[in-house]
Design an enzyme around this catalytic site. Structure first.
Site, PDB file in Angstrom:
ATOM      1  N   VAL A 296       0.846  -1.205   0.000  1.00 21.25           N
ATOM      2  CA  VAL A 296       0.000   0.000   0.000  1.00 21.25           C
ATOM      3  C   VAL A 296       0.879   1.252   0.000  1.00 21.25           C
ATOM      4  CG1 VAL A 296      -1.848   1.236   1.193  1.00 21.25           C
ATOM      5  CG2 VAL A 296      -1.817  -1.266   1.226  1.00 21.25           C
TER       6      VAL A 296
ATOM      7  N   TYR B  52      -3.969 -11.828  14.726  1.00 20.95           N
ATOM      8  CA  TYR B  52      -3.825 -10.662  13.841  1.00 20.95           C
ATOM      9  C   TYR B  52      -5.123  -9.847  13.885  1.00 20.95           C
ATOM     10  CZ  TYR B  52      -3.573  -8.183   9.304  1.00 20.95           C
ATOM     11  OH  TYR B  52      -3.581  -7.230   8.302  1.00 20.95           O
TER      12      TYR B  52
ATOM     13  N   ASP C 284      -9.573 -23.403   4.549  1.00 27.44           N
ATOM     14  CA  ASP C 284     -10.322 -22.440   3.736  1.00 27.44           C
ATOM     15  C   ASP C 284     -10.224 -21.031   4.295  1.00 27.44           C
ATOM     16  OD1 ASP C 284     -11.584 -23.374   1.483  1.00 27.44           O
ATOM     17  OD2 ASP C 284     -13.336 -24.150   2.559  1.00 27.44           O
TER      18      ASP C 284
HETATM   19  P1  NAP Z   1       3.143  -5.173   3.605  1.00 26.19           P
HETATM   20  O1  NAP Z   1       3.344  -5.102   2.134  1.00 26.19           O
HETATM   21  O2  NAP Z   1       3.317  -6.496   4.287  1.00 26.19           O
HETATM   22  O3  NAP Z   1       4.140  -4.127   4.273  1.00 26.19           O
HETATM   23  C1  NAP Z   1       4.282  -4.078   5.658  1.00 26.19           C
HETATM   24  C2  NAP Z   1       5.044  -2.825   5.984  1.00 26.19           C
HETATM   25  O4  NAP Z   1       5.202  -2.745   7.400  1.00 26.19           O
HETATM   26  C3  NAP Z   1       6.472  -2.804   5.374  1.00 26.19           C
HETATM   27  O5  NAP Z   1       6.768  -1.506   4.974  1.00 26.19           O
HETATM   28  C4  NAP Z   1       7.335  -3.226   6.553  1.00 26.19           C
HETATM   29  O6  NAP Z   1       8.671  -2.745   6.465  1.00 26.19           O
HETATM   30  C5  NAP Z   1       6.586  -2.535   7.695  1.00 26.19           C
HETATM   31  N1  NAP Z   1       6.922  -3.131   8.980  1.00 26.19           N
HETATM   32  C6  NAP Z   1       6.707  -4.409   9.381  1.00 26.19           C
HETATM   33  N2  NAP Z   1       7.217  -4.607  10.620  1.00 26.19           N
HETATM   34  C7  NAP Z   1       7.749  -3.417  11.001  1.00 26.19           C
HETATM   35  C8  NAP Z   1       8.433  -2.981  12.167  1.00 26.19           C
HETATM   36  N3  NAP Z   1       8.673  -3.803  13.209  1.00 26.19           N
HETATM   37  N4  NAP Z   1       8.859  -1.698  12.210  1.00 26.19           N
HETATM   38  C9  NAP Z   1       8.663  -0.843  11.166  1.00 26.19           C
HETATM   39  N5  NAP Z   1       8.001  -1.191  10.060  1.00 26.19           N
HETATM   40  C10 NAP Z   1       7.567  -2.473   9.964  1.00 26.19           C
HETATM   41  O7  NAP Z   1       1.723  -4.607   4.039  1.00 26.19           O
HETATM   42  P2  NAP Z   1       0.563  -4.037   3.096  1.00 26.19           P
HETATM   43  O8  NAP Z   1      -0.035  -5.192   2.393  1.00 26.19           O
HETATM   44  O9  NAP Z   1       1.064  -2.859   2.338  1.00 26.19           O
HETATM   45  O10 NAP Z   1      -0.502  -3.576   4.191  1.00 26.19           O
HETATM   46  C11 NAP Z   1      -0.583  -2.217   4.631  1.00 26.19           C
HETATM   47  C12 NAP Z   1      -1.635  -2.129   5.708  1.00 26.19           C
HETATM   48  O11 NAP Z   1      -2.887  -2.565   5.182  1.00 26.19           O
HETATM   49  C13 NAP Z   1      -1.358  -3.009   6.923  1.00 26.19           C
HETATM   50  O12 NAP Z   1      -1.700  -2.311   8.087  1.00 26.19           O
HETATM   51  C14 NAP Z   1      -2.271  -4.206   6.734  1.00 26.19           C
HETATM   52  O13 NAP Z   1      -2.652  -4.775   7.966  1.00 26.19           O
HETATM   53  C15 NAP Z   1      -3.439  -3.572   6.018  1.00 26.19           C
HETATM   54  N6  NAP Z   1      -4.197  -4.500   5.167  1.00 26.19           N
HETATM   55  C16 NAP Z   1      -3.541  -5.246   4.227  1.00 26.19           C
HETATM   56  C17 NAP Z   1      -4.289  -6.130   3.447  1.00 26.19           C
HETATM   57  C18 NAP Z   1      -3.637  -6.991   2.379  1.00 26.19           C
HETATM   58  O14 NAP Z   1      -4.341  -7.799   1.758  1.00 26.19           O
HETATM   59  N7  NAP Z   1      -2.349  -6.849   2.123  1.00 26.19           N
HETATM   60  C19 NAP Z   1      -5.678  -6.220   3.609  1.00 26.19           C
HETATM   61  C20 NAP Z   1      -6.295  -5.422   4.560  1.00 26.19           C
HETATM   62  C21 NAP Z   1      -5.536  -4.566   5.341  1.00 26.19           C
HETATM   63  P3  NAP Z   1       9.794  -3.647   5.707  1.00 26.19           P
HETATM   64  O15 NAP Z   1       9.506  -3.521   4.245  1.00 26.19           O
HETATM   65  O16 NAP Z   1      11.074  -3.010   6.069  1.00 26.19           O
HETATM   66  O17 NAP Z   1       9.637  -5.049   6.224  1.00 26.19           O
END
Ligand code: NAP
Length: 307
Positions: A15, A132, A264
């Site tokens: 995102v 989570y 699932d």
């Molecule tokens: P993502 O691609 O997994 O990226 C996670 C981000 O969090 C990365 O920038 C990571 O940094 C950072 N991060 C993880 N642990 C950290 C720590 N200890 N300290 C600092 N930064 C940390 O996530 P996304 O898919 O973009 O999701 C963004 C948001 O949307 C999240 O809050 C997620 O819960 C929510 N969301 C996602 C989905 C989905 O399907 N993906 C659906 C609904 C909601 P690094 O790159 O350095 O590891």
């Protein structure tokens, strides 16, 4: 007038990368800049950057198997990051905080679907990503509590499942990313079928991450402070999503096999987008077919270059 300083946690994630295309002037952080599960890291970040606005995307995010295997890590990392980031935002008089939740926070089962924002506390999250889901639900509780006690105007958005070209396509990937990768591999090696986890019957809403990024930007540009669900109206079975993806990737000849020895996940978790539509009447999310098609064409190019 001086521009607001916007800091995006999780800026290196899917995102975050979508947001960077449309909000290039914000500061995008990764875990290499600050470890946000540590109080020292969070305090240092607010001290160094002094943001006016925080868009909090950082989270420990993963697929269903990893969630089942590491429930404590998913809970602890997310609770720590969220708790510290909101509390320090308030202490540092951050004007605006946007927390990103997930529809995994909603109850496993309710009487009426799609779920509106006010059924959040009507039951526990689904067992497959209970930790989570609960950790992210706590962020909603914390932001509401902070607004009540301290008069802040912080908000949270609750998106459905996401996908896009910046998703993870290796180990521990989400469903649409894994699906596109499987289709690509089957096409490249002339296989006849792809095999998917579970029974294919659960229903899912999937949104392109660019669409969520647009909503976040519009909240800032248009001074919207409400908390609401962000999703598409398409609530489609896993099997139908797979068929849409086969067409979108020009692979309709491939058969789909289901491995029902694998879990699932939640049967359905579709959320209502009435509140979002009342705020952004003109918002039209990308249709799944077009979103998967454009994601695949970008990836195909990248994967070809890797060879
Ligand atoms: P993502 O691609 O997994 O990226 C996670 C981000 O969090 C990365 O920038 C990571 O940094 C950072 N991060 C993880 N642990 C950290 C720590 N200890 N300290 C600092 N930064 C940390 O996530 P996304 O898919 O973009 O999701 C963004 C948001 O949307 C999240 O809050 C997620 O819960 C929510 N969301 C996602 C989905 C989905 O399907 N993906 C659906 C609904 C909601 P690094 O790159 O350095 O590891």
């Amino acid at each position: 007038m001086e521009e607001n300083k916007i800091v995006v946690t999780g800026g290196s994630g899917m995102v975050g990368k979508s947001l960077k295309k449309i909000m290039p002037n914000a500061i995008y952080l990764s875990s290499k800049d600050y470890n946000l599960t540590s109080e020292k890291g969070v305090a240092q970040m607010y001290h160094d950057l002094k943001p006016d606005v925080v868009i909090h995307l950082a989270a420990k995010v993963g697929g269903i198997i990893d969630n089942i295997n590491k429930p404590s890590t998913y809970f602890t990392d997310n609770v720590l990051m969220n708790t510290l980031l909101v509390d320090y935002a308030r202490i540092h008089n951050v004007k605006r905080f946007i927390g990103i939740l997930s529809t995994c926070i909603y109850p496993d089962k309710v009487d009426t679907y799609p779920m509106s924002e006010d059924v959040l506390h009507q039951g526990p999250p689904t067992p497959t990503n209970f930790s989570y889901g609960y950790a992210k639900r706590c962020l909603a509780v914390q932001i509401d509590a902070c607004n009540k006690e301290y008069g802040t105007n912080y908000q949270y958005l609750t998106p459905c499942n996401l996908y896009g070209e910046y998703d993870k396509f290796g180990e521990n990937s989400h469903f649409v990313a894994a699906l596109i990768k499987k289709i690509h591999q089957a096409k490249s090696t002339n296989e006849e079928k792809i095999t998917l986890f579970g029974t294919g019957t659960p229903l899912r809403q999937f949104m392109h991450s660019n669409d969520l990024a647009n909503i976040i930007k519009r909240c800032i540009d248009e001074d919207i402070y409400d908390s609401f669900n962000v999703a598409t109206e398409q609530n489609v079975s896993i099997e139908d999503i797979a068929r849409i993806a086969l067409r979108a990737c020009d692979a309709s000849n491939l058969k789909i096999e289901f491995d029902d020895s694998k879990p699932d996940g939640q049967f359905r978790k579709d959320v209502s987008i009435e509140r979002m539509k009342s705020i952004f009447e003109d918002f039209k999310p990308t249709k799944l077919f077009h979103g998967i098609r454009s994601t695949y064409s970008i990836l195909q190019l990248a994967w070809k270059l890797e060879v």
